[in-house]
Design an enzyme around this catalytic site. Sequence first.
Site, short mmCIF file in Angstrom:
data_model
loop_
_atom_site.label_atom_id
_atom_site.label_comp_id
_atom_site.label_asym_id
_atom_site.label_seq_id
_atom_site.Cartn_x
_atom_site.Cartn_y
_atom_site.Cartn_z
N SER A 11 0.84 -1.20 0.00
CA SER A 11 0.00 0.00 0.00
C SER A 11 0.87 1.24 0.00
O SER A 11 1.93 1.26 0.63
CB SER A 11 -0.90 0.03 1.23
OG SER A 11 -1.59 1.28 1.33
N TYR A 48 -3.11 0.01 9.97
CA TYR A 48 -3.15 -0.58 8.63
C TYR A 48 -1.82 -0.40 7.92
O TYR A 48 -1.29 -1.34 7.30
CB TYR A 48 -4.27 0.07 7.82
CG TYR A 48 -4.32 -0.38 6.38
CD1 TYR A 48 -4.87 -1.60 6.03
CD2 TYR A 48 -3.81 0.43 5.36
CE1 TYR A 48 -4.92 -2.02 4.71
CE2 TYR A 48 -3.86 0.03 4.04
CZ TYR A 48 -4.42 -1.20 3.72
OH TYR A 48 -4.44 -1.61 2.40
#
Length: 249
Positions: A140, A153
Amino acid sequence: MGKTALVTGSTSNIGAAIAERFAAEGAHVIVSGRSAERGGQVVRRIRDAGGQADFVPVDLDGSRERSDELAAAALGLLDGHLDVLVNNAGIFPGGRTVDIEPDVFDRVFAVNVKAPFFLVAALAPKMIASGGGAIINMGSWGARLGIPGTAMYAASKGAVETMTRAWAAEFGPAGLNVNAIAPGVIRETAPDAEERGERLMRGTPAGASGRPDAVAAAAVYLASDESSFVHGTVIDVDGGRIGVAVVGA
C-alpha cells in the site's frame, strides 16, 4: 499466460479484477474469499467469457490451519500445480491510535500479515518443486506516506512489503519471483469528489482515484515471464501519489 493462479480476496474490487484479467490471459484461476455468492459471480463472469475458474470459500483468519486448507483446496483443483499466488486478501479498519482496541489490532495483523505468511509457507515449497513461479503481494502507498488514522493498517502493509523483499531473497534463487504492488486509492466506481480518498489523490498527476483494472495490469506483468528479472520490487500503482507532487494542484 496459460498458467494456474490463486488470488486471495478475489470476490470483489482489486482481487476480482486480477482474477478476471488472469483468466482472460488464459490462466486457470482459483477465486477465493468469504462470500460464496460474490465468488460465484466472479467465477460465472470468467466462465461466461470463456475462461477457467473455480471458487474456494475461506476466511483467512491468520491461522496456519485456514491457510493450509486454502492451499490444499487450490492445489486439488489445479492437479497439484500452482504457478502464481496473489496475496490480495486484507482488511482496512482505520482509526486514531488511541481508539484502536487490541482485538481489532490483532485481527488486522492476522488477516493482512499472518494469513499470507502461512499461505506462502504452505505453497512456496510446492511451487518450487514443480518448477517455480511468481508470488505477488499487495502492499500500500500508505506504508510509505504517513496519513492520520492509518497507523495500524500502514504498519501491516509495511510488514507485507518487508516480507516481499525477504521472500525474494529466500525463494528467488530457487525459482520464485516475489514482488508486490502498492495501489493508491482504488475504487470500482468514482465516488463523490469530496470523499476522503478522492481528496487524498489531489495534487497527483492522476488527480483522482484509480480503477481495479490498473492494478490487474501490473499483476499480469509480475505474473508473466517478462518479469523474470524482477525480484523484491514494489510497483506503485498509485496515480503518482508517492513520488510526484503537481505544483499548484
